[in-house]
Design an enzyme around this catalytic site. Sequence first.
Site, short mmCIF file in Angstrom:
data_model
loop_
_atom_site.label_atom_id
_atom_site.label_comp_id
_atom_site.label_asym_id
_atom_site.label_seq_id
_atom_site.Cartn_x
_atom_site.Cartn_y
_atom_site.Cartn_z
N HIS A 171 -16.31 59.12 -8.03
CA HIS A 171 -15.77 60.06 -7.05
C HIS A 171 -15.56 61.44 -7.67
O HIS A 171 -15.91 62.47 -7.08
CB HIS A 171 -14.45 59.51 -6.48
CG HIS A 171 -13.75 60.48 -5.60
ND1 HIS A 171 -14.19 60.79 -4.33
CD2 HIS A 171 -12.65 61.24 -5.81
CE1 HIS A 171 -13.39 61.69 -3.79
NE2 HIS A 171 -12.44 61.99 -4.66
N ARG B 81 -17.23 67.02 -8.74
CA ARG B 81 -17.18 68.01 -9.83
C ARG B 81 -18.53 68.25 -10.49
O ARG B 81 -18.66 69.19 -11.28
CB ARG B 81 -16.16 67.57 -10.90
CG ARG B 81 -14.77 67.28 -10.36
CD ARG B 81 -14.11 68.48 -9.72
NE ARG B 81 -12.73 68.19 -9.33
CZ ARG B 81 -11.92 69.08 -8.79
NH1 ARG B 81 -12.33 70.33 -8.56
NH2 ARG B 81 -10.69 68.75 -8.46
N SER C 252 1.35 68.78 -24.61
CA SER C 252 2.52 69.47 -24.06
C SER C 252 2.61 70.90 -24.57
O SER C 252 2.40 71.15 -25.76
CB SER C 252 3.78 68.70 -24.47
OG SER C 252 4.92 69.47 -24.21
N GLN D 25 -7.15 71.70 -12.15
CA GLN D 25 -8.06 71.05 -11.18
C GLN D 25 -8.18 69.56 -11.44
O GLN D 25 -8.16 68.74 -10.52
CB GLN D 25 -9.45 71.68 -11.27
CG GLN D 25 -9.48 73.17 -11.00
CD GLN D 25 -10.86 73.74 -11.33
OE1 GLN D 25 -11.82 73.54 -10.59
NE2 GLN D 25 -10.96 74.44 -12.43
C1 LIG Z 1 -15.13 72.56 -4.75
C2 LIG Z 1 -13.64 72.26 -4.69
C3 LIG Z 1 -12.78 73.24 -4.28
C4 LIG Z 1 -11.40 72.98 -4.20
N1 LIG Z 1 -10.54 73.98 -3.80
C5 LIG Z 1 -9.21 73.73 -3.71
C6 LIG Z 1 -8.28 74.75 -3.27
O1 LIG Z 1 -8.67 75.86 -2.96
N2 LIG Z 1 -6.98 74.45 -3.21
C7 LIG Z 1 -6.50 73.20 -3.54
O2 LIG Z 1 -5.28 72.97 -3.46
N3 LIG Z 1 -7.33 72.23 -3.97
C8 LIG Z 1 -8.67 72.46 -4.07
N4 LIG Z 1 -9.51 71.46 -4.50
C9 LIG Z 1 -8.93 70.19 -4.92
C10 LIG Z 1 -9.03 69.15 -3.78
O3 LIG Z 1 -8.30 69.55 -2.66
C11 LIG Z 1 -8.50 67.78 -4.27
O4 LIG Z 1 -7.11 67.89 -4.56
C12 LIG Z 1 -9.20 67.29 -5.51
O5 LIG Z 1 -10.59 67.37 -5.35
C13 LIG Z 1 -8.76 65.85 -5.76
O6 LIG Z 1 -9.61 64.95 -5.06
P1 LIG Z 1 -9.14 63.76 -4.13
O7 LIG Z 1 -8.20 64.16 -3.09
O8 LIG Z 1 -10.40 63.19 -3.68
O9 LIG Z 1 -8.27 62.87 -5.12
P2 LIG Z 1 -8.65 61.52 -5.88
O10 LIG Z 1 -7.42 60.97 -6.46
O11 LIG Z 1 -9.77 61.77 -6.83
O12 LIG Z 1 -9.12 60.60 -4.69
C14 LIG Z 1 -9.78 59.39 -4.86
C15 LIG Z 1 -10.06 58.83 -3.51
O13 LIG Z 1 -8.87 58.37 -2.91
C16 LIG Z 1 -8.65 59.03 -1.67
N5 LIG Z 1 -7.21 59.30 -1.57
C17 LIG Z 1 -6.43 59.80 -2.54
N6 LIG Z 1 -5.16 59.90 -2.10
C18 LIG Z 1 -5.17 59.46 -0.83
C19 LIG Z 1 -4.16 59.33 0.16
N7 LIG Z 1 -2.91 59.69 -0.07
N8 LIG Z 1 -4.51 58.83 1.36
C20 LIG Z 1 -5.78 58.45 1.61
N9 LIG Z 1 -6.79 58.56 0.72
C21 LIG Z 1 -6.48 59.06 -0.49
C22 LIG Z 1 -9.46 60.32 -1.75
O14 LIG Z 1 -9.81 60.83 -0.50
C23 LIG Z 1 -10.67 59.84 -2.52
O15 LIG Z 1 -11.57 59.17 -1.70
C24 LIG Z 1 -10.88 71.71 -4.58
C25 LIG Z 1 -11.78 70.72 -5.00
C26 LIG Z 1 -13.14 70.98 -5.06
C27 LIG Z 1 -14.09 69.90 -5.54
#
Ligand SMILES: Cc1cc2nc3c(=O)[nH]c(=O)nc-3n(C[C@H](O)[C@H](O)[C@H](O)COP(=O)(O)OP(=O)(O)OC[C@H]3O[C@@H](n4cnc5c(N)ncnc54)[C@H](O)[C@@H]3O)c2cc1C
Length: 273
Positions: free
Chosen positions: A173, A178, A97, A83
Amino acid sequence: MPLEVVLIDYARDPLLKLYGAYRTCYTPKTPPEVWRDIGDGTVSPEKVRDFVVERLKTGHVSPLEQVVFWFGISGVSRALSHQFVRHRIGISFEQQSQRYVKYREDRLEYVTPKSWEKSPGMAEEYDRLMAEITRVYQLAVEKGIPAEDARFVLPNATPTNFQVMVNFAELLHVADLRLCWRAQWEIRHMVALMRREVVRVVPELGSHIQPKCGEKRMGYCDEPLKDWERCPIGKVRPHKEQLFQLFARHKAGNLEPLGEAELRRVEDEGNEP
Ligand SMILES: Cc1cc2nc3c(=O)[nH]c(=O)nc-3n(C[C@H](O)[C@H](O)[C@H](O)COP(=O)(O)OP(=O)(O)OC[C@H]3O[C@@H](n4cnc5c(N)ncnc54)[C@H](O)[C@@H]3O)c2cc1C
């Protein structure tokens, strides 16, 4: 193996870095002039702190990327690490690793969720399975199967270690998501320990590390209403649907404005730690 989080280091003088970054945006002075004011004491530490604390209340978050923290994290499960590494922006991971590190202990260590211990008989089943996995893993290594292939039998419960570098904008964030009650317990616990470390060294910043519903973050819950109803923090934080309803009533003129005393009470409650 207990979950442990240590703050290895952080970018020197984070409040000054933030002051310099924000000030540069809002003053006709050049950055060398801004930093001369800081250096010769024209700007006192109190003024630096107050200025930064005020800016932290705004939506101007990009300067927060200029403050960086390094953490050492150990004893978390691979279920957690899957996660954690999904965060992509403003965070950098180095993780132990399973190809180069073999698990040598007689009994492979593993993380045990409390829910297994609470359910009668299930802790024993869990331990029995882990012991069997350990036996097969060690047998595989003894028979010359490379660690990178032996590890295929290892469970999500296998502990792992990280060194992580993360900037403050991303740390906020990560905590938004989390520390939320909907996040998984182990990652919530880990981020709470990261917050404790930051609070220890820079309380002005650490106090902003909250779930997204915190009064220093969004201030309301945007998760499904059903989850909000079950969440312990839901007792003190509004759900966005409630805010929409209040706003609709306000627009329709059906909402009495709060008196002075009520306004103060709402503000005090909002500022609860
Ligand atoms: C309660 C919960 C349940 C979840 N369940 C699942 C699940 O079932 N399956 C699954 O696969 N994942 C799941 N996730 C993971 C989730 O989908 C995200 O991958 C994870 O929270 C990473 O967060 P982020 O995308 O905000 O990434 P971060 O890197 O933390 O993002 C930082 C910021 O940058 C933005 N950002 C990052 N990349 C881009 C981009 N390419 N374009 C535009 N903006 C961007 C984000 O929106 C955010 O604002 C879950 C997460 C949570 C908290």
